[in-house]
Scaffold this active site. Structure first.
Site, PDB file in Angstrom:
ATOM      1  N   GLU A  31       0.826  -1.212   0.000  1.00  0.00           N
ATOM      2  CA  GLU A  31       0.000   0.000   0.000  1.00  0.00           C
ATOM      3  C   GLU A  31       0.857   1.257   0.000  1.00  0.00           C
ATOM      4  O   GLU A  31       0.495   2.260  -0.630  1.00  0.00           O
ATOM      5  CB  GLU A  31      -0.935  -0.010   1.204  1.00  0.00           C
ATOM      6  CG  GLU A  31      -1.929  -1.166   1.231  1.00  0.00           C
ATOM      7  CD  GLU A  31      -2.796  -1.241  -0.017  1.00  0.00           C
ATOM      8  OE1 GLU A  31      -3.083  -0.176  -0.606  1.00  0.00           O
ATOM      9  OE2 GLU A  31      -3.169  -2.360  -0.407  1.00  0.00           O
ATOM     10  N   ASP A  82       3.692  -4.552  -5.936  1.00  0.00           N
ATOM     11  CA  ASP A  82       4.378  -5.741  -5.426  1.00  0.00           C
ATOM     12  C   ASP A  82       5.889  -5.588  -5.568  1.00  0.00           C
ATOM     13  O   ASP A  82       6.643  -5.870  -4.624  1.00  0.00           O
ATOM     14  CB  ASP A  82       3.933  -6.990  -6.188  1.00  0.00           C
ATOM     15  CG  ASP A  82       2.495  -7.389  -5.886  1.00  0.00           C
ATOM     16  OD1 ASP A  82       1.929  -6.882  -4.893  1.00  0.00           O
ATOM     17  OD2 ASP A  82       1.945  -8.196  -6.647  1.00  0.00           O
TER      18      ASP A  82
END
Length: 499
Positions: free
Chosen positions: A146, A214
């Site tokens: 995030e 990611d």
């Protein structure tokens, strides 16, 4: 803290109220010396949205969205958990690239597996993540992902992509993206309705964002000395657990998780040195606190959860499980059992704030206010600016009916931490307890309204406070000045909402 009247972080009856939003100060953390030799081969496209929305404007939107969240979402109002998630988050931020804004991390009282980021460096996580993430590194992997959404400015890039294929301006798109805070999938749908963009292009763009988050997140994990394998391990376990489920977790709606993404994250993690990273004691204590007070599990079921794990736990893990059991006992007013669990814990670690907080609950439950204050004063002599200790101290003064002392302490606290609803709520209680400060009580409540973006209510409270204050007094002048500030903020908030 208070046994859950209308705002607190104690007991079982008011878990879902105002946010405890800690202002972010970056915390230094060690940077792995091996990271630089394991660079990703994906291009860094995260700053391409600079022309769409300035960082300053993102902060302005972030503040407005945070006020909306406080008003609409069950945000966990717990200083200890706020302190923990912000310390963990800022350890990651200190090791991230392209950081352009302070970060704040908040917990939402929701057992679903989900997390999301929004403008201004805000990262929100559901409490359910603590129940499904089996290690601190797994929790950190979600946070790192995030954080990457923020540093790579994915919301701004999404608006830029939409604006290129739509007659609407970026300003018009902001309105639809406001929905993405509370329900990101609904926000995406609204953006499509507004722009007539194709669903497939948005899905592809979202997946690219996820892959980039990611990649950047794994690099941040490595730099912060967490287990990089935690990210693919968490993804893989979620995919296996819900492979045949009729209703998928909310996480999958907002974070597409195809097999290729799991494979890719696993391959990238293997480019870094493998390491075993133990959970921190604070992670274990925070997890126990969530199970005891924010999991929605009944007392008996939560007790079973702790007792089952106690049998096979390491000595360090047993401490956190005993702490969780003690919280259940305190909330059920089983004070003697709670004291038997807590006494050896706090004797071994007298400065542990989780234990100090629990002992404060216990002493207040048994009306041993002097004992609580003595312990808190000792702790504050070593950590005079710690929010958890300051709020515990003020709350104890309120419960001990020492409202005048509490007011002095809380006026200082709220001046320094104006974004903390806990402080304003306690100040409101302290004024109320004296029976002679109705204007101060109204003003403190008005600040809580303002933190939720309820400007009309905030202005009404301050207007009433000004009418009660002595004519021409400093207090009346201060209330009038605050009314002007609130009206200005209301106008700015409305301008943002009307875009």
């Amino acid at each position: 803290m208070p046994p859950r009247a209308s705002c607190s972080w104690r007991g079982k009856t008011a878990r879902r109220l105002v946010a405890y939003a800690l202002a972010g100060t970056l915390v230094s953390a060690p940077v792995s010396a091996n990271v630089e030799s394991y660079q990703s081969d994906l291009p860094n496209i995260g700053t391409a949205a600079a022309s769409t929305l300035s960082v300053a404007k993102e902060k302005e939107f972030g503040d407005a969205y945070m006020r909306m969240l406080r008003a609409s979402k069950p945000i966990i109002d717990d200083p200890l958990l706020g302190e923990y998630v912000n310390a963990l988050g800022h350890r990651l931020v200190a090791n991230a690239n392209d950081v352009r804004t302070p970060f704040q991390f908040i917990l939402i009282d929701n057992q679903a597996i989900n997390a999301f980021a929004f403008f201004g460096g805000y990262v929100a996580m559901h409490s359910g993540l603590f129940l499904h993430a089996k290690t601190e590194s797994e929790l950190a992997s979600v946070m790192a992902h995030e954080i990457a959404h923020v540093t790579q400015r994915h919301l701004a890039r999404s608006m830029e992509a939409q604006a290129q294929t739509s007659p609407l301006t970026v300003a018009a798109l902001v309105g639809s993206l406001m929905l993405a805070i509370a329900a990101p999938e609904a926000g995406i749908a609204a953006a499509h309705a507004a722009t007539a963009g194709s669903m497939q292009s948005q899905i592809n763009f979202t997946r690219r964002n996820e892959e980039e988050a990611d990649r950047v997140g794994i690099e941040t994990l490595a730099r912060a000395d967490f287990d990089v394998e935690a990210m693919p391990r968490f993804f893989s376990r979620l995919a296996d657990e819900y492979r045949y489920a009729s209703q998928m977790p909310e996480y999958f709606s907002t974070h597409p998780l195809p097999a290729s993404r799991i494979t890719d994250s696993r391959a990238r993690a293997r480019q870094y040195p493998q390491k075993s990273v133990p959970d921190s004691p604070d992670y274990q204590l925070a997890r126990a606190r969530i199970v005891a007070r924010y999991s929605g599990i009944a007392d008996r079921s939560a007790m079973d959860w702790f007792e089952r794990r106690h049998k096979a736990a390491s000595p360090a893990e047993k401490h956190s499980l005993d702490y969780g059991i003690a919280l259940l006992d305190i909330d059920a007013q089983r004070y003697q059992q709670a004291r038997e669990k807590l006494a050896p814990l706090i004797k071994a670690q007298p400065n542990n704030r989780f234990y100090i907080d629990a002992m404060t609950d216990l002493d207040i439950g048994e009306k041993q206010y002097d004992s609580a204050l003595s312990r808190l004063n000792q702790a504050l002599s070593q950590q005079p600016n710690n929010r958890v200790l300051l709020l515990n101290h003020a709350y104890t003064l309120v419960k001990a009916k020492r409202g005048g002392e509490a007011i002095k302490a809380l006026e200082r606290y709220t001046h320094q931490h104006a974004d903390d609803s806990n402080g304003w709520f306690l100040l409101q209680q302290a004024y109320e307890s004296t029976g002679t400060h109705r204007d101060g009580e109204l003003a403190a409540q008005g600040e809580r309204y303002a933190l939720r973006g309820q400007w009309s209510k905030a202005i009404r409270n301050y207007t009433q406070a000004a009418q009660l204050a002595e004519l021409g007094s400093l207090a009346q002048a201060r209330y009038d000045a605050r009314i002007d500030q609130l009206r200005h903020q209301q106008a700015r908030f409305k301008a943002l909402s009307d875009r």
